[in-house]
Design a protein around this motif. Structure first.
Motif, PDB file in Angstrom:
ATOM      1  N   GLY A  65     -41.896 -15.237 -18.728  1.00 59.22           N
ATOM      2  CA  GLY A  65     -42.343 -15.433 -17.501  1.00 59.22           C
ATOM      3  C   GLY A  65     -41.311 -15.588 -16.447  1.00 59.22           C
ATOM      4  O   GLY A  65     -41.339 -15.230 -15.282  1.00 59.22           O
ATOM      5  N   LEU A  66     -40.305 -16.298 -16.833  1.00 56.38           N
ATOM      6  CA  LEU A  66     -39.135 -16.513 -15.858  1.00 56.38           C
ATOM      7  C   LEU A  66     -38.315 -15.215 -15.728  1.00 56.38           C
ATOM      8  O   LEU A  66     -37.932 -15.080 -14.459  1.00 56.38           O
ATOM      9  CB  LEU A  66     -38.263 -17.736 -16.383  1.00 56.38           C
ATOM     10  N   ALA A  67     -38.157 -14.455 -16.585  1.00 55.35           N
ATOM     11  CA  ALA A  67     -37.573 -13.385 -16.472  1.00 55.35           C
ATOM     12  C   ALA A  67     -38.405 -12.195 -15.757  1.00 55.35           C
ATOM     13  O   ALA A  67     -37.607 -11.174 -15.081  1.00 55.35           O
ATOM     14  CB  ALA A  67     -37.020 -12.847 -17.778  1.00 55.35           C
ATOM     15  N   MET A  68     -39.375 -12.297 -15.728  1.00 50.56           N
ATOM     16  CA  MET A  68     -40.404 -11.093 -14.947  1.00 50.56           C
ATOM     17  C   MET A  68     -40.678 -11.285 -13.571  1.00 50.56           C
ATOM     18  O   MET A  68     -41.188 -10.360 -12.907  1.00 50.56           O
ATOM     19  CB  MET A  68     -41.865 -10.880 -15.702  1.00 50.56           C
ATOM     20  N   ALA A  69     -39.915 -12.374 -12.837  1.00 50.20           N
ATOM     21  CA  ALA A  69     -40.390 -12.634 -11.625  1.00 50.20           C
ATOM     22  C   ALA A  69     -39.219 -13.126 -10.919  1.00 50.20           C
ATOM     23  O   ALA A  69     -38.018 -13.999 -11.746  1.00 50.20           O
ATOM     24  CB  ALA A  69     -41.402 -13.546 -11.294  1.00 50.20           C
ATOM     25  N   ARG A  70     -38.767 -12.906  -9.683  1.00 48.91           N
ATOM     26  CA  ARG A  70     -37.672 -13.714  -9.189  1.00 48.91           C
ATOM     27  C   ARG A  70     -37.974 -14.279  -7.768  1.00 48.91           C
ATOM     28  O   ARG A  70     -38.795 -13.621  -6.973  1.00 48.91           O
ATOM     29  CB  ARG A  70     -36.463 -12.881  -9.081  1.00 48.91           C
ATOM     30  N   PRO A  71     -37.179 -15.027  -6.999  1.00 49.85           N
ATOM     31  CA  PRO A  71     -37.429 -15.432  -5.654  1.00 49.85           C
ATOM     32  C   PRO A  71     -36.907 -14.362  -4.774  1.00 49.85           C
ATOM     33  O   PRO A  71     -35.564 -14.134  -4.873  1.00 49.85           O
ATOM     34  CB  PRO A  71     -36.834 -16.859  -5.597  1.00 49.85           C
TER      35      PRO A  71
END
Lengths: 121, 156
Positions: free
Chosen positions: B18-24
């Motif tokens: 989940g963290l790897a699939m989105a970024r600020p």
């Protein structure tokens, strides 16, 4: 005996407290004895006439484009105005929920991380 | 002890993707000093075929004016659900709107385009004020708008 007297006094006082205003509201007093009580109800109807207020503020409706499409010059079609805080708007559409009050829409563009942050400089 | 470790491993395994699939991503929009009231801005994304995918931000909270964001309005039918939770105030002339969003990685380098429609009271509407491809290479490169937007850039 004292108990009975106390009960009677209490019930009388209660009846008077409830009954007198109600009675004076229903009957216009002729002698003026109950006028102060009746005035609470009777005069208020005259002092506060029904006023149909319009909250239209079409000064803020002067949006335009080249064709003036959607221009709100008339006063009749505004169900929602700029200066009111209600959410009703044209066609029953509501204003969207501000950022931070609900999650972003599930359109596949957003991750599950931090909520949107906004700053205007 | 074993079950605790297993639980930790499982939660880590579930969380990391989940963290790897989105970024600020920070979207910075600076407006010209056009001498009018606050601008309504719709930031939204289309795919490679030009079809509307979704909205990223709406600057301006009153839906009665959304029809002036004409391309966005045409694509969405003015559906305010598209901008629930991603709506803020309109932006004054000469001001800079800076939005930081947690965006899916899949948006970048996949043929998507970010658009901005702009509208100002008593002034001309400006659909497709900005159209910029969402690519890693374009990140950080300012783009000028057509009428109200002095510059727009996104940073990852």
């Amino acid at each position: 005996m004292k108990k009975i007297l106390t009960l009677l006094a209490a019930s009388t006082a209660l009846t008077a407290a409830i009954g007198v205003p109600a009675w004076s509201a229903m009957h216009a007093p002729a002698d003026g004895v109950l006028r102060p009580v009746a005035a609470l109800f009777h005069d208020a109807t005259q002092a506060m006439p029904l006023v149909l207020a319009s909250d239209d503020d079409d000064d803020d409706d002067r949006w335009r484009d080249g064709s003036r499409r959607g221009h709100d010059d008339d006063d009749d079609d505004d169900d929602c105005d700029d200066d009111d805080d209600d959410d009703e708007c044209r066609g029953g559409a509501r204003n969207p929920a501000p950022a931070g009050t609900v999650a972003p829409p599930p359109n596949g563009l957003f991750g599950n991380g931090a909520p949107p942050q906004v700053q205007v400089n | 002890m074993k079950s605790l470790l297993a639980t930790l491993a499982l939660t880590t395994a579930l969380t990391l993707p989940g963290l790897a699939m989105a970024r600020p991503v920070t979207l910075t929009t600076t407006l010209n000093s056009y001498g009018g009231d606050g601008a309504y801005l719709a930031l939204y994304v289309t795919d490679a075929s030009g079809a509307y995918v979704g909205s990223l931000w709406m600057a301006g909270g009153k839906s009665k004016y959304y029809e002036h964001l004409s391309d966005w309005y045409r694509a969405t039918g003015g559906d305010t659900a598209q901008v629930n939770g991603i709506t803020g105030a309109s932006v004054g002339a000469g001001r800079t709107l800076e939005i930081t969003l947690d965006l899916a990685d899949a948006l970048f380098d996949a043929g998507y385009t970010l658009h901005i429609d702009a509208a100002v009271e008593d002034m001309r509407d400006s659909p497709n004020e900005v159209a910029v491809p969402l690519t890693s290479d374009s990140a950080g490169t300012p783009v000028a708008g057509r009428r109200y937007v002095a510059s727009f850039a996104y940073d990852m």
